[in-house]
Design an enzyme around this catalytic site. Structure first.
Site, short mmCIF file in Angstrom:
data_model
loop_
_atom_site.label_atom_id
_atom_site.label_comp_id
_atom_site.label_asym_id
_atom_site.label_seq_id
_atom_site.Cartn_x
_atom_site.Cartn_y
_atom_site.Cartn_z
CB CYS A 31 56.92 40.00 11.23
SG CYS A 31 55.92 41.49 11.48
CG HIS A 79 70.95 38.45 19.52
ND1 HIS A 79 71.91 39.36 19.17
CD2 HIS A 79 70.17 38.29 18.41
CE1 HIS A 79 71.72 39.76 17.91
NE2 HIS A 79 70.66 39.11 17.42
CG HIS A 97 69.96 34.57 15.11
ND1 HIS A 97 69.07 34.79 14.09
CD2 HIS A 97 70.35 35.79 15.52
CE1 HIS A 97 68.93 36.10 13.90
NE2 HIS A 97 69.69 36.72 14.76
CG MET A 144 56.99 40.59 19.86
SD MET A 144 56.14 39.82 18.52
CE MET A 144 55.05 41.17 18.08
CB CYS A 191 61.70 36.94 14.52
SG CYS A 191 62.98 38.02 15.16
CG HIS A 192 57.50 35.66 13.61
ND1 HIS A 192 57.08 34.99 14.74
CD2 HIS A 192 57.71 36.93 14.00
CE1 HIS A 192 57.05 35.85 15.76
NE2 HIS A 192 57.43 37.03 15.33
FE1 DHE Z 1 70.77 41.02 12.54
C1 DHE Z 1 73.99 39.82 12.54
C2 DHE Z 1 69.68 38.06 11.35
C3 DHE Z 1 67.56 41.99 13.17
C4 DHE Z 1 71.85 44.15 13.18
N1 DHE Z 1 71.67 39.25 12.11
C5 DHE Z 1 73.01 38.96 12.16
C6 DHE Z 1 73.22 37.62 11.71
C7 DHE Z 1 72.00 37.12 11.36
C8 DHE Z 1 71.02 38.14 11.61
C9 DHE Z 1 71.70 35.75 10.82
C10 DHE Z 1 74.57 36.92 11.62
C11 DHE Z 1 75.25 37.28 10.34
C12 DHE Z 1 76.63 36.65 10.20
O1 DHE Z 1 77.40 36.70 11.17
O2 DHE Z 1 76.94 36.11 9.14
N2 DHE Z 1 68.93 40.17 12.33
C13 DHE Z 1 68.72 38.96 11.80
C14 DHE Z 1 67.30 38.68 11.77
O3 DHE Z 1 66.76 37.68 11.24
C15 DHE Z 1 66.64 39.71 12.59
C16 DHE Z 1 66.38 39.10 13.97
C17 DHE Z 1 65.29 40.21 12.15
C18 DHE Z 1 65.21 40.81 10.78
O4 DHE Z 1 64.10 41.10 10.35
O5 DHE Z 1 66.23 41.00 10.12
C19 DHE Z 1 67.76 40.73 12.69
N3 DHE Z 1 69.86 42.78 13.08
C20 DHE Z 1 68.56 42.96 13.29
C21 DHE Z 1 68.26 44.31 13.68
O6 DHE Z 1 67.11 44.80 13.94
C22 DHE Z 1 69.53 45.05 13.73
C23 DHE Z 1 69.81 45.52 15.16
C24 DHE Z 1 69.57 46.28 12.83
C25 DHE Z 1 69.12 45.93 11.44
O7 DHE Z 1 69.96 45.62 10.62
O8 DHE Z 1 67.92 45.90 11.20
C26 DHE Z 1 70.50 43.96 13.31
N4 DHE Z 1 72.58 41.82 12.83
C27 DHE Z 1 72.81 43.16 13.02
C28 DHE Z 1 74.25 43.39 13.06
C29 DHE Z 1 74.86 42.14 12.90
C30 DHE Z 1 73.80 41.18 12.75
C31 DHE Z 1 74.91 44.74 13.28
C32 DHE Z 1 76.36 41.85 12.85
C33 DHE Z 1 76.94 41.78 14.22
C34 DHE Z 1 78.42 41.56 14.19
O9 DHE Z 1 79.10 42.16 15.04
O10 DHE Z 1 78.92 40.81 13.36
#
Ligand code: DHE
Length: 550
Positions: free
Chosen positions: A56, A379, A336, A97, A59-60
């Site tokens: 959680c 996103h 984000h 969500m 996002c929160h």
């Molecule tokens: Fe991510 C990118 C934050 C959940 C996989 N994710 C990012 C970025 C942020 C972010 C700020 C950009 C980074 C950058 O470019 O410098 N992600 C978050 C969260 O806060 C969130 C919503 C919830 C959490 O608890 O983390 C979250 N993210 C996920 C997932 O559930 C994913 C699918 C699998 C995992 O890691 O848990 C996931 N996020 C990714 C991936 C990228 C990403 C693969 C990079 C994408 C790219 O092509 O550059």
């Protein structure tokens, strides 16, 4: 007494003819939990804190003040009542969500505890200053002890670093042979990697703030340094400006809200900067302005840091690393993820609370526009760039909460009428999209739906024709019968696209913890599967990541 009052309300409602509305109110009122019902044992509190952190907080927020998801502080939660809270946790919401229970991620017991947990005051996590950061730094192989040239004949440019999320590891895969060359430990629930400009080093960031550095010149690539920059983090990038290649890395923290500049060769921490500040519009103090996406400018020795909750984009000049100057640009909330346009001058980042894309000009160092995507929770990942026959160069994003792809013009020189406006909005297969991808050599734009409400859409990709984007989905491709198909990446040649199947660790014995599906981009058919990977999510091709090709 309480029951009596409720009964009285119902009688009055009946007499007044407004039975249904007041009955509903009474029903919710009857479910508002008393203080004693919300008491958790220390063990229950701790396990709920961990579930909250894992599922959680992203996002929160750790302080639960809301960002991508709404404010979850007790004042907002208690009036909703247990049933409504349980339903939201179990089934999810229309605004994006995930239904944690329905998706099999949270058990009924965990859900019940979480219902109580979010009605209790959130615990304040500790700080993590330079003394802590420095204390965690480990230089495992000094630069002088590393290979002086690659110890193998593989094409480093076509290697992929693959996140094995739930086991906290990164797999290095040879893109030519599809062989897993090495699997190395990284941070907890590791999130993304970026590569040094030379392509030699991979920098990973874990959700525990641990940054690791892997040397691809080694026969079996391995970790050469690690450092914990904060207690909760999501982003890392490197210095890309001419003359600064491979010199620095930067890690953005979620908690504490800060960023740390590291030496690019050793990960020695050099500078720590807090992001505590005021929201750009109402200028209220925010206690948790987290660092979301980071990109490295190609126009100046600068990083573009998106400060989520305050809606500011910080241009951090790293030319004088101990005395960095920071230009703060007012953008939009809550920033984000995002990526460059094809010229790498304009950075387009999602401001997901306002359904906008903020566009930053890295050359003139200013906000160009906040474009409404007319969809819920854009996103983009890093988005997708192509040349549209009608609109010229465009960049696109999908949405978590909506089944639409929004396309924005990015060429102010030759297509000024389309620049920095939404030029088209097309129907996607489903909401729950996280990533969109293309390659300059491909005819297609690919879209995943890992958070779709319908299970079958979670493993189905949508394929759009770049030459007829308004024609909608050209084809769909179901790539697995379990898990979630998530995150797309091209190989160096741009003729294969890779997608991860993110399964359950518990199903590893059935071969269903995950795999990578390699798709032939010309025929849109599955070419091969790289099987038995433990929960792969993001995957990053060296050549494309270094050059920001997407
Ligand atoms: Fe991510 C990118 C934050 C959940 C996989 N994710 C990012 C970025 C942020 C972010 C700020 C950009 C980074 C950058 O470019 O410098 N992600 C978050 C969260 O806060 C969130 C919503 C919830 C959490 O608890 O983390 C979250 N993210 C996920 C997932 O559930 C994913 C699918 C699998 C995992 O890691 O848990 C996931 N996020 C990714 C991936 C990228 C990403 C693969 C990079 C994408 C790219 O092509 O550059």
């Amino acid at each position: 007494m309480r029951e009596f009052l409720i009964a009285l309300m119902l009688v009055i409602a009946f007499m007044a003819g407004g039975t249904q509305a007041i009955a509903e109110e009474a029903k919710v009122e009857s479910e508002v939990a008393s203080e004693t019902e919300l008491v958790l044992t220390p063990e229950e509190f701790e396990s709920s804190r961990q579930v909250y952190f894992d599922r959680c907080a992203g996002c929160h927020g750790v302080l639960r003040k809301g960002a991508t998801g709404p404010d979850l502080t007790p004042g907002k939660m208690k009036p909703k009542g247990n049933k409504k809270l349980r339903d939201m946790l179990w089934y999810g919401t229309a605004k994006g969500m995930p239904g944690w229970g329905k998706m099999g991620v949270m058990t009924a017991g965990e859900t019940d505890l979480m219902v109580k947990y979010i009605q209790n005051e959130p615990p304040i996590p500790p700080q993590w200053d330079m003394k802590n950061v420095r204390g965690s730094w480990k230089l495992l192989v000094k630069p002088e002890d590393r290979p002086t040239k690659p110890e193998h004949n593989r094409d480093i440019d076509n290697m992929f670093a693959v996140i094995l999320r739930d086991v906290g590891k990164v797999a290095i895969i040879d893109g030519d042979t599809k062989e897993v060359i090495s699997t190395v430990d990284s941070g907890y629930a590791v999130h993304i990697v970026r590569m040094s400009m030379s392509g030699r080093y991979v920098y990973s960031i874990g959700r525990d703030g641990k940054c690791t550095m892997i040397d691809l010149w080694m026969k079996k690539p391995d970790t050469v340094a690690e450092v914990r920059c904060s207690l909760d983090a999501r982003s890392v990038d490197v210095s890309k400006f001419k003359g600064y290649e491979d010199k620095y890395a930067v890690v953005g923290g979620y908690w504490p809200p800060q960023f740390v500049i590291l030496d690019g060769a050793t990960l020695e921490p050099l500078k720590i900067v807090s992001t505590l500040s005021y929201t750009y519009d109402t200028e209220e103090f925010h206690p948790e302005p987290r660092v979301a996406s980071i990109v490295a400018s190609h126009f100046a020795p600068e990083w573009v840091l998106c400060i989520k909750e305050t809606g500011q984009v910080w241009l951090v000049d790293y030319s004088d690393v101990h005395n960095p100057s920071i230009k703060m640009i007012e953008a939009e909330r809550f920033l984000h993820d995002g990526g460059w346009d094809s010229t790498k001058r304009y950075f387009l980042v999602a401001a997901n609370a306002r359904n906008k894309i903020s566009i930053i000009d890295a050359k003139e160092k200013r906000l160009v526009a906040n474009v409404d995507t007319e969809g819920i929770k854009p996103h983009p990942g890093r988005g997708a760039n192509w040349i549209d026959p009608e609109f010229g160069p465009v960049w696109a994003t999908g949405h978590i909460g909506d089944d639409v792809i929004s396309i924005i013009g990015t060429d102010p020189v030759n297509h000024p009428d389309n620049a920095f406006k939404m030029v088209a909005k097309v129907q996607a297969l489903s909401s729950g999209n996280l990533f969109i991808k293309t390659h300059p050599k491909s005819k297609w734009v690919w879209v995943d739906h890992p958070l779709a409400k319908k299970a079958k859409n979670r493993t189905t990709l949508g394929i759009f024709d770049k030459n007829n984007i308004k024609g909608g989905i050209y084809k769909t491709l179901k790539v697995a019968d379990y898990g979630k198909a998530v995150h797309l990446e091209y190989n160096k040649a741009g003729d294969e696209i890779w997608v991860s199947i993110w399964g359950n660790l518990g199903d590893a014995d059935k071969g269903k913890a995950g795999e990578i599906v390699v798709i032939d981009d010309a025929t849109l058919t599955i070419k091969t599967r790289i099987k038995n990977l433990l929960t792969p999510t993001g995957k990053f091709n060296v050549y494309n990541t270094v050059r920001d090709i997407y």
